[in-house]
Write a protein that holds these residues in place. Structure first.
Motif, PDB file in Angstrom:
ATOM      1  N   GLY A 150       0.898  -1.018   0.274  1.00 35.71           N
ATOM      2  CA  GLY A 150       0.009   0.170   0.367  1.00 35.71           C
ATOM      3  C   GLY A 150       0.575   1.604  -0.089  1.00 35.71           C
ATOM      4  N   LYS A 151       0.513   1.764   0.526  1.00 39.71           N
ATOM      5  CA  LYS A 151       1.334   3.127   0.978  1.00 39.71           C
ATOM      6  C   LYS A 151       2.738   3.009   1.552  1.00 39.71           C
ATOM      7  CE  LYS A 151      -1.394   6.684   1.900  1.00 39.71           C
ATOM      8  NZ  LYS A 151      -1.524   7.920   2.818  1.00 39.71           N
ATOM      9  N   ALA A 152       3.864   4.092   0.975  1.00 40.03           N
ATOM     10  CA  ALA A 152       5.034   3.983   1.179  1.00 40.03           C
ATOM     11  C   ALA A 152       5.287   4.984   1.346  1.00 40.03           C
ATOM     12  CB  ALA A 152       6.231   3.076   0.297  1.00 40.03           C
ATOM     13  N   LEU A 153       6.160   5.909   2.694  1.00 39.97           N
ATOM     14  CA  LEU A 153       7.071   7.225   2.963  1.00 39.97           C
ATOM     15  C   LEU A 153       8.553   7.035   2.765  1.00 39.97           C
ATOM     16  CD1 LEU A 153       6.766  10.055   3.832  1.00 39.97           C
ATOM     17  CD2 LEU A 153       6.897   8.841   6.239  1.00 39.97           C
ATOM     18  N   ASP A 154       9.149   7.578   1.887  1.00 45.84           N
ATOM     19  CA  ASP A 154      10.543   7.933   1.722  1.00 45.84           C
ATOM     20  C   ASP A 154      10.507   9.754   2.393  1.00 45.84           C
ATOM     21  OD1 ASP A 154      13.035   8.658   1.138  1.00 45.84           O
ATOM     22  OD2 ASP A 154      12.918   8.980  -1.293  1.00 45.84           O
ATOM     23  N   VAL A 155      11.283   9.182   3.606  1.00 48.18           N
ATOM     24  CA  VAL A 155      11.563  10.436   4.520  1.00 48.18           C
ATOM     25  C   VAL A 155      12.914  10.768   4.178  1.00 48.18           C
ATOM     26  CG1 VAL A 155      12.528  11.622   6.977  1.00 48.18           C
ATOM     27  CG2 VAL A 155      10.660   9.496   6.764  1.00 48.18           C
ATOM     28  N   GLY A 156      13.241  11.836   3.466  1.00 52.45           N
ATOM     29  CA  GLY A 156      14.261  12.730   2.839  1.00 52.45           C
ATOM     30  C   GLY A 156      14.646  12.815   1.709  1.00 52.45           C
ATOM     31  N   CYS A 157      13.499  12.449   0.847  1.00 53.77           N
ATOM     32  CA  CYS A 157      13.036  12.242  -0.173  1.00 53.77           C
ATOM     33  C   CYS A 157      14.646  12.509  -1.242  1.00 53.77           C
ATOM     34  CB  CYS A 157      11.958  12.086  -1.194  1.00 53.77           C
ATOM     35  SG  CYS A 157      10.998  13.376  -1.178  1.00 53.77           S
ATOM     36  N   GLY A 158      14.654  13.782  -1.444  1.00 50.01           N
ATOM     37  CA  GLY A 158      15.721  14.655  -2.209  1.00 50.01           C
ATOM     38  C   GLY A 158      14.353  14.872  -3.358  1.00 50.01           C
ATOM     39  N   ARG A 159      15.261  14.680  -4.264  1.00 53.92           N
ATOM     40  CA  ARG A 159      14.913  14.906  -5.955  1.00 53.92           C
ATOM     41  C   ARG A 159      14.618  14.220  -6.690  1.00 53.92           C
ATOM     42  NH1 ARG A 159      18.508  19.367  -9.371  1.00 53.92           N
ATOM     43  NH2 ARG A 159      16.878  18.353 -11.178  1.00 53.92           N
ATOM     44  N   THR A 160      15.030  13.119  -6.322  1.00 50.22           N
ATOM     45  CA  THR A 160      16.068  12.429  -7.444  1.00 50.22           C
ATOM     46  C   THR A 160      14.650  11.172  -8.306  1.00 50.22           C
ATOM     47  OG1 THR A 160      16.380  10.786  -6.710  1.00 50.22           O
ATOM     48  CG2 THR A 160      18.466  12.247  -6.948  1.00 50.22           C
ATOM     49  N   GLY A 161      13.872  11.484  -7.249  1.00 43.15           N
ATOM     50  CA  GLY A 161      12.464  10.405  -7.246  1.00 43.15           C
ATOM     51  C   GLY A 161      12.905   8.661  -7.221  1.00 43.15           C
ATOM     52  N   ARG A 162      14.384   8.209  -6.775  1.00 41.77           N
ATOM     53  CA  ARG A 162      15.162   6.620  -8.299  1.00 41.77           C
ATOM     54  C   ARG A 162      14.405   5.921  -6.654  1.00 41.77           C
ATOM     55  NH1 ARG A 162      18.349   8.862  -3.837  1.00 41.77           N
ATOM     56  NH2 ARG A 162      19.311   7.381  -2.486  1.00 41.77           N
TER      57      ARG A 162
END
Length: 135
Positions: free
Chosen positions: A42-54
């Protein structure tokens, strides 16, 4: 340095994370391994995701609905322009309340920016925001 200062500093160096200057494979194998243990997608969180989106790209490819959080205004603006269909939050994880439950949370290369006296509470917050039925 406090999180607001860190965000402002990252605002001045966002170009270092452009697709042609940054190793887009950084952390991907480690995330693939971690994702292999997760049953619910389901939902996932990227903390400190930055700009690249990788990492968010990988999460989406693996069936998650990714969301990103970063203290840097410019990093979030660039991430939003790259993937306007995803939710992004320009927030300080130290004070931002996580009201959702997530099946996967990553904080790749971001926890070490958190002041030492806030690390236990932030890691506890992230652990408490995990969906207990995800794995």
């Amino acid at each position: 340095m406090n999180p607001a200062q860190i965000g402002k500093n990252y605002d001045t160096i966002t170009d270092r994370w452009s697709d042609d200057r940054f190793n887009m494979k950084n952390g991907i194998d480690q995330h693939k391994k971690a994702i292999s243990f997760v049953k619910l997608r389901g939902k996932a969180l990227d903390v400190g995701c930055g700009r690249t989106g990788r990492i968010m790209d990988l999460l989406a490819k693996e069936g998650f609905k990714p969301e990103g959080l970063d203290i840097s205004e410019k990093m979030i603006a660039l991430a939003r322009s790259r993937n306007p269909e995803w939710n992004f939050y320009q927030e300080d994880i130290c004070s931002y309340p996580l009201s959702e439950k997530y099946d996967f949370i990553t904080a790749w290369d971001s926890i070490w920016h958190i002041p030492l006296d806030k690390q236990v509470s932030v890691i506890s917050k992230l652990a408490n925001a995990l969906n207990p039925t995800a794995s």
